[in-house]
Scaffold this motif. Sequence first.
Motif, PDB file in Angstrom:
ATOM      1  N   LEU A 147       0.920  -1.188   0.170  1.00  0.00           N
ATOM      2  CA  LEU A 147      -0.040   0.069   0.085  1.00  0.00           C
ATOM      3  C   LEU A 147       0.993   1.126  -0.121  1.00  0.00           C
ATOM      4  CD1 LEU A 147      -2.765  -1.284   2.365  1.00  0.00           C
ATOM      5  CD2 LEU A 147      -3.175  -0.476   0.138  1.00  0.00           C
ATOM      6  N   TYR A 148       2.032   1.388   0.638  1.00  0.00           N
ATOM      7  CA  TYR A 148       2.884   2.277   1.154  1.00  0.00           C
ATOM      8  C   TYR A 148       3.613   2.834  -0.375  1.00  0.00           C
ATOM      9  CZ  TYR A 148       6.214   5.653   3.056  1.00  0.00           C
ATOM     10  OH  TYR A 148       6.856   6.756   3.568  1.00  0.00           O
ATOM     11  N   PHE A 149       4.187   1.763  -1.008  1.00  0.00           N
ATOM     12  CA  PHE A 149       4.870   1.826  -2.246  1.00  0.00           C
ATOM     13  C   PHE A 149       4.133   2.122  -3.316  1.00  0.00           C
ATOM     14  CE2 PHE A 149       8.586  -0.885  -0.517  1.00  0.00           C
ATOM     15  CZ  PHE A 149       9.468   0.313  -0.539  1.00  0.00           C
ATOM     16  N   SER A 150       2.851   1.621  -3.290  1.00  0.00           N
ATOM     17  CA  SER A 150       1.950   1.857  -4.515  1.00  0.00           C
ATOM     18  C   SER A 150       1.451   3.748  -4.327  1.00  0.00           C
ATOM     19  CB  SER A 150       0.880   1.094  -4.207  1.00  0.00           C
ATOM     20  OG  SER A 150       1.075  -0.255  -4.432  1.00  0.00           O
ATOM     21  N   GLY A 151       1.081   3.709  -3.217  1.00  0.00           N
ATOM     22  CA  GLY A 151       0.841   5.129  -2.711  1.00  0.00           C
ATOM     23  C   GLY A 151       1.790   6.357  -3.122  1.00  0.00           C
ATOM     24  N   THR A 152       3.170   6.058  -2.995  1.00  0.00           N
ATOM     25  CA  THR A 152       4.307   6.722  -3.244  1.00  0.00           C
ATOM     26  C   THR A 152       4.746   6.626  -4.747  1.00  0.00           C
ATOM     27  OG1 THR A 152       5.719   5.359  -2.224  1.00  0.00           O
ATOM     28  CG2 THR A 152       4.763   7.016  -0.838  1.00  0.00           C
ATOM     29  N   GLU A 153       3.955   5.844  -5.536  1.00  0.00           N
ATOM     30  CA  GLU A 153       4.429   5.421  -6.881  1.00  0.00           C
ATOM     31  C   GLU A 153       5.875   5.006  -6.993  1.00  0.00           C
ATOM     32  OE1 GLU A 153       2.930   9.495  -8.554  1.00  0.00           O
ATOM     33  OE2 GLU A 153       1.412   8.110  -9.369  1.00  0.00           O
ATOM     34  N   ALA A 154       6.147   4.279  -6.254  1.00  0.00           N
ATOM     35  CA  ALA A 154       7.519   3.519  -6.128  1.00  0.00           C
ATOM     36  C   ALA A 154       7.669   2.866  -7.495  1.00  0.00           C
ATOM     37  CB  ALA A 154       8.057   2.507  -5.104  1.00  0.00           C
ATOM     38  N   LYS A 155       8.838   2.772  -8.125  1.00  0.00           N
ATOM     39  CA  LYS A 155       9.154   1.894  -9.407  1.00  0.00           C
ATOM     40  C   LYS A 155       9.172   0.474  -8.773  1.00  0.00           C
ATOM     41  CE  LYS A 155       9.914   5.546 -12.188  1.00  0.00           C
ATOM     42  NZ  LYS A 155       8.886   5.569 -13.333  1.00  0.00           N
ATOM     43  N   LYS A 156       8.898  -0.152  -9.974  1.00  0.00           N
ATOM     44  CA  LYS A 156       8.549  -1.593  -9.778  1.00  0.00           C
ATOM     45  C   LYS A 156       9.928  -2.485  -9.237  1.00  0.00           C
ATOM     46  CE  LYS A 156       9.011  -3.204 -14.558  1.00  0.00           C
ATOM     47  NZ  LYS A 156       9.569  -4.383 -14.446  1.00  0.00           N
ATOM     48  N   GLU A 157      11.072  -1.983  -9.888  1.00  0.00           N
ATOM     49  CA  GLU A 157      12.306  -2.470  -9.216  1.00  0.00           C
ATOM     50  C   GLU A 157      12.753  -2.097  -7.653  1.00  0.00           C
ATOM     51  OE1 GLU A 157      12.345  -1.809 -13.473  1.00  0.00           O
ATOM     52  OE2 GLU A 157      11.858  -0.693 -11.849  1.00  0.00           O
ATOM     53  N   LYS A 158      12.291  -1.003  -7.326  1.00  0.00           N
ATOM     54  CA  LYS A 158      12.585  -0.485  -5.911  1.00  0.00           C
ATOM     55  C   LYS A 158      11.848  -1.162  -4.999  1.00  0.00           C
ATOM     56  CE  LYS A 158      11.804   3.461  -3.001  1.00  0.00           C
ATOM     57  NZ  LYS A 158      11.852   4.980  -2.824  1.00  0.00           N
ATOM     58  N   LEU A 159      10.323  -1.272  -5.366  1.00  0.00           N
ATOM     59  CA  LEU A 159       9.356  -2.016  -4.568  1.00  0.00           C
ATOM     60  C   LEU A 159       9.828  -3.561  -4.380  1.00  0.00           C
ATOM     61  CD1 LEU A 159       5.683  -1.962  -4.930  1.00  0.00           C
ATOM     62  CD2 LEU A 159       6.821  -3.930  -4.600  1.00  0.00           C
ATOM     63  N   ARG A 160      10.050  -4.226  -5.579  1.00  0.00           N
ATOM     64  CA  ARG A 160      10.431  -5.753  -5.488  1.00  0.00           C
ATOM     65  C   ARG A 160      11.736  -5.908  -4.781  1.00  0.00           C
ATOM     66  NH1 ARG A 160      12.434 -10.247  -9.757  1.00  0.00           N
ATOM     67  NH2 ARG A 160      14.108  -8.391 -10.304  1.00  0.00           N
ATOM     68  N   ALA A 161      12.709  -5.042  -4.942  1.00  0.00           N
ATOM     69  CA  ALA A 161      14.173  -5.420  -4.104  1.00  0.00           C
ATOM     70  C   ALA A 161      13.947  -4.965  -2.757  1.00  0.00           C
ATOM     71  CB  ALA A 161      15.121  -4.454  -4.892  1.00  0.00           C
ATOM     72  N   THR A 162      13.150  -3.840  -2.384  1.00  0.00           N
ATOM     73  CA  THR A 162      13.432  -3.364  -0.779  1.00  0.00           C
ATOM     74  C   THR A 162      12.330  -4.091  -0.233  1.00  0.00           C
ATOM     75  OG1 THR A 162      13.640  -1.060  -1.758  1.00  0.00           O
ATOM     76  CG2 THR A 162      12.899  -1.315   0.508  1.00  0.00           C
ATOM     77  N   THR A 163      11.218  -4.740  -0.766  1.00  0.00           N
ATOM     78  CA  THR A 163      10.520  -5.701  -0.167  1.00  0.00           C
ATOM     79  C   THR A 163      10.876  -6.870   0.182  1.00  0.00           C
ATOM     80  OG1 THR A 163       8.356  -4.557  -1.018  1.00  0.00           O
ATOM     81  CG2 THR A 163       8.058  -6.956  -0.365  1.00  0.00           C
ATOM     82  N   LEU A 164      11.559  -7.697  -0.691  1.00  0.00           N
ATOM     83  CA  LEU A 164      12.546  -8.980  -0.764  1.00  0.00           C
ATOM     84  C   LEU A 164      13.606  -8.709   0.572  1.00  0.00           C
ATOM     85  CD1 LEU A 164      12.501 -10.030  -4.128  1.00  0.00           C
ATOM     86  CD2 LEU A 164      11.359 -11.199  -2.366  1.00  0.00           C
ATOM     87  N   ALA A 165      14.172  -7.542   0.532  1.00  0.00           N
ATOM     88  CA  ALA A 165      15.197  -7.255   1.543  1.00  0.00           C
ATOM     89  C   ALA A 165      14.737  -7.392   2.855  1.00  0.00           C
ATOM     90  CB  ALA A 165      16.115  -6.073   1.138  1.00  0.00           C
TER      91      ALA A 165
END
Length: 237
Positions: A147-165
């Motif tokens: 929800l947070y990353f979508s609301g801040t319009e994060a790029k998919k690469e950043k969302l995937r990598a930061t979430t997995l970490a």
Amino acid sequence: MFDYILFAIIILISSILQTSTGFGFSIMATPFLLLLFSPADAVQINLILSLFISTALIAKIKKDVDREILKRFITGSFLGVLIGVWILLTINLSLLKIGVSLLILLLTVLLILNFRIRQTYKRDLVVGGFSGALTASIGMPGPPLLLYFSGTEAKKEKLRATTLAFYLYIYSVSLFLQVIFVGTTTKAWIASGIGLPLVVIGLFIGQILFRYINQRIFRIFTYIILIFTGVYLLFGK
């Protein structure tokens, strides 16, 4: 035989989803694993295989991790995990799931209607706290991050990598807490071992799909997963 086939399908599809988007394994796998295993075993299988996926991918995608946000997520989750354990031990989980599901559905509707928020230091801490609390209580760290990353319009690469970490940390802590407070079974570890080859296949397919998923399709996947999560928590057992 049907149970084995169902188990294979669940693990394969969930692994592909997790690898191609950075989220979704616990959201997709847990409801169906509960059809085959006890709640404790289902959650632990999810934790073990999710940890494997994150470990396998992190070296390749670590360049896309937003380390500052990750540090704040982890810091916030310290208190969140403790709150989650307290919730698990004292609060009616059915009522908690209903409240969380309604909040997820409401925020998803706002995102679809193009509601956006600005990423800040304090909000990073709060999101990490919510994720830690949900992981320790119901085994689902993903929705607050998504929800947070979508609301801040994060790029998919950043969302995937930061979430997995972040998952590397939060799932390790959660598995430790599960083993200490709930215990574990041989069945959960054997099932996880059987699922590993399927996860490897899912990793390969998911990596290919990620290259072809543009930002718009990625966002649509995000909304579908959030709506599925909200509906499952509201009506699932």
